[in-house]
Scaffold this motif. Structure first.
Motif, PDB file in Angstrom:
ATOM      1  N   LEU A 189       0.833  -1.196   0.000  1.00  0.00           N
ATOM      2  CA  LEU A 189       0.000   0.000   0.000  1.00  0.00           C
ATOM      3  C   LEU A 189       0.871   1.250   0.000  1.00  0.00           C
ATOM      4  O   LEU A 189       0.579   2.223  -0.718  1.00  0.00           O
ATOM      5  CB  LEU A 189      -0.933  -0.005   1.218  1.00  0.00           C
ATOM      6  CG  LEU A 189      -1.815   1.229   1.414  1.00  0.00           C
ATOM      7  CD1 LEU A 189      -2.633   1.542   0.170  1.00  0.00           C
ATOM      8  CD2 LEU A 189      -2.718   1.025   2.631  1.00  0.00           C
ATOM      9  N   ALA A 190       1.951   1.248   0.767  1.00  0.00           N
ATOM     10  CA  ALA A 190       2.836   2.415   0.810  1.00  0.00           C
ATOM     11  C   ALA A 190       3.444   2.693  -0.561  1.00  0.00           C
ATOM     12  O   ALA A 190       3.533   3.847  -0.995  1.00  0.00           O
ATOM     13  CB  ALA A 190       3.942   2.190   1.841  1.00  0.00           C
ATOM     14  N   GLN A 191       3.874   1.646  -1.249  1.00  0.00           N
ATOM     15  CA  GLN A 191       4.457   1.831  -2.574  1.00  0.00           C
ATOM     16  C   GLN A 191       3.446   2.423  -3.542  1.00  0.00           C
ATOM     17  O   GLN A 191       3.774   3.331  -4.320  1.00  0.00           O
ATOM     18  CB  GLN A 191       4.979   0.496  -3.094  1.00  0.00           C
ATOM     19  CG  GLN A 191       6.224  -0.001  -2.383  1.00  0.00           C
ATOM     20  CD  GLN A 191       6.580  -1.416  -2.769  1.00  0.00           C
ATOM     21  OE1 GLN A 191       5.739  -2.179  -3.256  1.00  0.00           O
ATOM     22  NE2 GLN A 191       7.831  -1.800  -2.552  1.00  0.00           N
ATOM     23  N   MET A 192       2.219   1.942  -3.512  1.00  0.00           N
ATOM     24  CA  MET A 192       1.210   2.490  -4.410  1.00  0.00           C
ATOM     25  C   MET A 192       0.895   3.936  -4.056  1.00  0.00           C
ATOM     26  O   MET A 192       0.714   4.779  -4.949  1.00  0.00           O
ATOM     27  CB  MET A 192      -0.070   1.651  -4.367  1.00  0.00           C
ATOM     28  CG  MET A 192      -1.104   2.108  -5.401  1.00  0.00           C
ATOM     29  SD  MET A 192      -2.618   1.122  -5.420  1.00  0.00           S
ATOM     30  CE  MET A 192      -3.467   1.783  -3.961  1.00  0.00           C
ATOM     31  N   ALA A 193       0.828   4.244  -2.773  1.00  0.00           N
ATOM     32  CA  ALA A 193       0.517   5.612  -2.358  1.00  0.00           C
ATOM     33  C   ALA A 193       1.601   6.590  -2.812  1.00  0.00           C
ATOM     34  O   ALA A 193       1.305   7.710  -3.240  1.00  0.00           O
ATOM     35  CB  ALA A 193       0.345   5.675  -0.845  1.00  0.00           C
ATOM     36  N   LEU A 194       2.866   6.172  -2.734  1.00  0.00           N
ATOM     37  CA  LEU A 194       3.956   7.031  -3.195  1.00  0.00           C
ATOM     38  C   LEU A 194       3.928   7.183  -4.713  1.00  0.00           C
ATOM     39  O   LEU A 194       4.119   8.288  -5.239  1.00  0.00           O
ATOM     40  CB  LEU A 194       5.300   6.454  -2.752  1.00  0.00           C
ATOM     41  CG  LEU A 194       5.597   6.534  -1.249  1.00  0.00           C
ATOM     42  CD1 LEU A 194       6.831   5.716  -0.908  1.00  0.00           C
ATOM     43  CD2 LEU A 194       5.782   7.983  -0.801  1.00  0.00           C
ATOM     44  N   ALA A 195       3.694   6.092  -5.409  1.00  0.00           N
ATOM     45  CA  ALA A 195       3.608   6.161  -6.867  1.00  0.00           C
ATOM     46  C   ALA A 195       2.467   7.080  -7.292  1.00  0.00           C
ATOM     47  O   ALA A 195       2.598   7.864  -8.240  1.00  0.00           O
ATOM     48  CB  ALA A 195       3.410   4.756  -7.445  1.00  0.00           C
ATOM     49  N   TRP A 196       1.338   7.000  -6.591  1.00  0.00           N
ATOM     50  CA  TRP A 196       0.191   7.859  -6.895  1.00  0.00           C
ATOM     51  C   TRP A 196       0.547   9.335  -6.674  1.00  0.00           C
ATOM     52  O   TRP A 196       0.203  10.192  -7.487  1.00  0.00           O
ATOM     53  CB  TRP A 196      -0.992   7.466  -6.026  1.00  0.00           C
ATOM     54  CG  TRP A 196      -2.231   8.275  -6.241  1.00  0.00           C
ATOM     55  CD1 TRP A 196      -3.255   8.010  -7.102  1.00  0.00           C
ATOM     56  CD2 TRP A 196      -2.577   9.499  -5.573  1.00  0.00           C
ATOM     57  NE1 TRP A 196      -4.223   8.984  -7.012  1.00  0.00           N
ATOM     58  CE2 TRP A 196      -3.826   9.919  -6.084  1.00  0.00           C
ATOM     59  CE3 TRP A 196      -1.958  10.274  -4.600  1.00  0.00           C
ATOM     60  CZ2 TRP A 196      -4.466  11.075  -5.652  1.00  0.00           C
ATOM     61  CZ3 TRP A 196      -2.584  11.433  -4.162  1.00  0.00           C
ATOM     62  CH2 TRP A 196      -3.829  11.822  -4.689  1.00  0.00           C
ATOM     63  N   THR A 197       1.246   9.639  -5.592  1.00  0.00           N
ATOM     64  CA  THR A 197       1.643  11.013  -5.297  1.00  0.00           C
ATOM     65  C   THR A 197       2.493  11.590  -6.416  1.00  0.00           C
ATOM     66  O   THR A 197       2.384  12.770  -6.755  1.00  0.00           O
ATOM     67  CB  THR A 197       2.414  11.065  -3.966  1.00  0.00           C
ATOM     68  OG1 THR A 197       1.575  10.579  -2.908  1.00  0.00           O
ATOM     69  CG2 THR A 197       2.858  12.486  -3.634  1.00  0.00           C
TER      70      THR A 197
ATOM     71  N   GLU B  73      -8.095   3.153 -15.551  1.00  0.00           N
ATOM     72  CA  GLU B  73      -9.036   2.366 -14.750  1.00  0.00           C
ATOM     73  C   GLU B  73      -8.606   2.345 -13.287  1.00  0.00           C
ATOM     74  O   GLU B  73      -9.444   2.476 -12.381  1.00  0.00           O
ATOM     75  CB  GLU B  73      -9.128   0.945 -15.292  1.00  0.00           C
ATOM     76  CG  GLU B  73     -10.096   0.060 -14.515  1.00  0.00           C
ATOM     77  CD  GLU B  73     -10.149  -1.371 -15.032  1.00  0.00           C
ATOM     78  OE1 GLU B  73     -10.985  -2.146 -14.531  1.00  0.00           O
ATOM     79  OE2 GLU B  73      -9.344  -1.704 -15.938  1.00  0.00           O
ATOM     80  N   GLU B  74      -7.312   2.178 -13.042  1.00  0.00           N
ATOM     81  CA  GLU B  74      -6.814   2.170 -11.663  1.00  0.00           C
ATOM     82  C   GLU B  74      -7.032   3.521 -10.988  1.00  0.00           C
ATOM     83  O   GLU B  74      -7.438   3.587  -9.819  1.00  0.00           O
ATOM     84  CB  GLU B  74      -5.335   1.799 -11.647  1.00  0.00           C
ATOM     85  CG  GLU B  74      -5.067   0.335 -11.966  1.00  0.00           C
ATOM     86  CD  GLU B  74      -3.593   0.041 -12.142  1.00  0.00           C
ATOM     87  OE1 GLU B  74      -3.198  -1.112 -11.899  1.00  0.00           O
ATOM     88  OE2 GLU B  74      -2.824   0.958 -12.518  1.00  0.00           O
ATOM     89  N   LEU B  75      -6.764   4.604 -11.717  1.00  0.00           N
ATOM     90  CA  LEU B  75      -6.990   5.934 -11.146  1.00  0.00           C
ATOM     91  C   LEU B  75      -8.471   6.148 -10.831  1.00  0.00           C
ATOM     92  O   LEU B  75      -8.814   6.747  -9.804  1.00  0.00           O
ATOM     93  CB  LEU B  75      -6.485   7.011 -12.110  1.00  0.00           C
ATOM     94  CG  LEU B  75      -4.974   7.077 -12.313  1.00  0.00           C
ATOM     95  CD1 LEU B  75      -4.631   8.085 -13.407  1.00  0.00           C
ATOM     96  CD2 LEU B  75      -4.253   7.439 -11.013  1.00  0.00           C
ATOM     97  N   ASP B  76      -9.339   5.662 -11.688  1.00  0.00           N
ATOM     98  CA  ASP B  76     -10.776   5.785 -11.444  1.00  0.00           C
ATOM     99  C   ASP B  76     -11.181   5.000 -10.197  1.00  0.00           C
ATOM    100  O   ASP B  76     -11.975   5.480  -9.375  1.00  0.00           O
ATOM    101  CB  ASP B  76     -11.565   5.282 -12.650  1.00  0.00           C
ATOM    102  CG  ASP B  76     -11.460   6.208 -13.854  1.00  0.00           C
ATOM    103  OD1 ASP B  76     -11.027   7.363 -13.669  1.00  0.00           O
ATOM    104  OD2 ASP B  76     -11.788   5.776 -14.976  1.00  0.00           O
ATOM    105  N   ILE B  77     -10.642   3.798 -10.050  1.00  0.00           N
ATOM    106  CA  ILE B  77     -10.949   2.982  -8.876  1.00  0.00           C
ATOM    107  C   ILE B  77     -10.492   3.683  -7.604  1.00  0.00           C
ATOM    108  O   ILE B  77     -11.219   3.713  -6.596  1.00  0.00           O
ATOM    109  CB  ILE B  77     -10.291   1.591  -8.998  1.00  0.00           C
ATOM    110  CG1 ILE B  77     -10.953   0.785 -10.115  1.00  0.00           C
ATOM    111  CG2 ILE B  77     -10.372   0.830  -7.674  1.00  0.00           C
ATOM    112  CD1 ILE B  77     -10.227  -0.509 -10.436  1.00  0.00           C
TER     113      ILE B  77
END
Length: 337
Positions: free
Chosen positions: A277-285, A319-323
């Motif tokens: 989850l941390a990796q995805m949150a950083l990638a999203w930022t 799609e991932e951003l929409d989710i």
């Protein structure tokens, strides 16, 4: 034992220009707001800083009041500079800030020239340095003319005590005003440090546009929502966590059932992406490259390694951003900051 950094430290880390400047920052920077204070062990702080630099993190972010106690994070990093990092000073970006309460009396906080420049002198003494790379106004001060605060930043550069200046926690309107003042003074703003994460998206509501129009970079603090966007609080509050310890950065009341449920849903998506989850949150930022760098904190070197691994999988499908936006209950600005 003499510290010799990894020869491979620049092979995998990604760097991005800060706005229109020539300065490139690592996409992940190390924040020293906790685990570098006088209450922490020096050897653990050393292990964190060494591992960060070995992985190509060249930017270390401080403030005058980081600790606890206030000032002790700068003292700790000053010790590490003397024992480990001084031979590599020209490879490092060291930032500090002034604005929040640091000493008694009317000059120990806020944005007056007296407070800002006295604080910088104290910071340099604690760090054992002649200059910092970035000096920030840590917060807007409504009781001081903005021209005075910005003039103090300009003076710090002209005195050779800082190479660049930045602002933090300014809203879009005050940011635009500050950028114009600094430009007139001849010391353009390098970067704005803002609270930004999946749970905190005010940066998207006008501020990022002001920064891009002004050629100013942005760096996100608390991109993991002080641990809420990690696996740590998915089931309970661990006894050794910041929330359980009474930290000023995260209290049990901050951990609501609503946020936990959102974190669990985000965790499921992260697992589908093959990330924590941390990796995805950083990638999203850092998505779309509009945020220059994200500040990470760590209590052990392995957390830094896990965070840096996020850069190896930083792309999202629409799609991932929409989710993600559906989970967060925020469908605005789904294409970026």
């Amino acid at each position: 034992m003499v510290y010799t950094p990894s020869e491979a430290r620049y092979e995998k880390m990604e760097y991005a220009r800060s706005g229109a400047s020539g300065l490139r920052l690592p996409k992940l920077s190390l924040g020293l707001w906790h685990n570098f204070g006088g209450v922490d062990t020096l050897e653990n702080s050393r292990a964190l800083a060494r591992r960060a630099f070995d992985l190509g993190i060249t930017h270390f972010d401080l403030a005058n009041n980081y600790g606890p106690p206030p000032g002790s994070a700068e003292e700790t990093f000053g010790q590490l500079m003397r024992s480990d990092f001084m031979p590599y000073r020209d490879e490092l970006i060291i930032a500090t800030k002034a604005g929040y309460r640091m000493w008694e009396g009317p000059y120990g906080e806020r944005g007056s020239r007296k407070s800002m420049l006295a604080s910088l002198d104290q910071s340099l003494k604690r760090l054992g340095l002649d200059y910092v790379d970035i000096f920030y106004s840590h917060r807007y001060d409504a009781d001081t003319p903005l021209e005075e605060t910005m003039a103090a930043l300009d003076q710090a550069v002209r005195q050779g005590k800082a190479l660049y200046v930045g602002i933090s926690n300014y809203n879009a309107d005050k940011t635009k005003e500050a950028l114009n003042i600094l430009r007139r003074l001849g010391t353009p703003c390098l970067i704005h440090q803002a609270h930004y994460s999946m749970f905190e998206r005010r940066l998207e509501h006008g501020l990022q546009q002001v920064l891009e129009e002004g050629g100013v970079g942005s760096i996100a603090y608390s991109p993991l929502a002080r641990g809420l966007l990690t696996d740590r609080y998915l089931h309970n509050i661990p006894a050794d966590s910041r929330a359980a310890s009474g930290s000023v950065f995260l209290k049990p009341d901050d951990i609501t059932e609503e946020k936990i449920n959102k974190s669990r849903s985000l965790y499921s998506l992260a697992r589908q992406r093959g990330q924590s989850l941390a990796q995805m949150a950083l990638a999203w930022t850092l998505r779309h490259g509009r945020v220059t760098s994200a500040l990470i904190g760590a209590s052990k070197p392995e957390q830094i390694e896990d965070n840096v691994a996020a850069l190896g999988h930083s792309e999202f499908t629409q799609e991932e951003l929409d989710i993600i936006d559906q989970i967060l209950g925020n469908t605005s600005n789904i294409n970026g900051v």
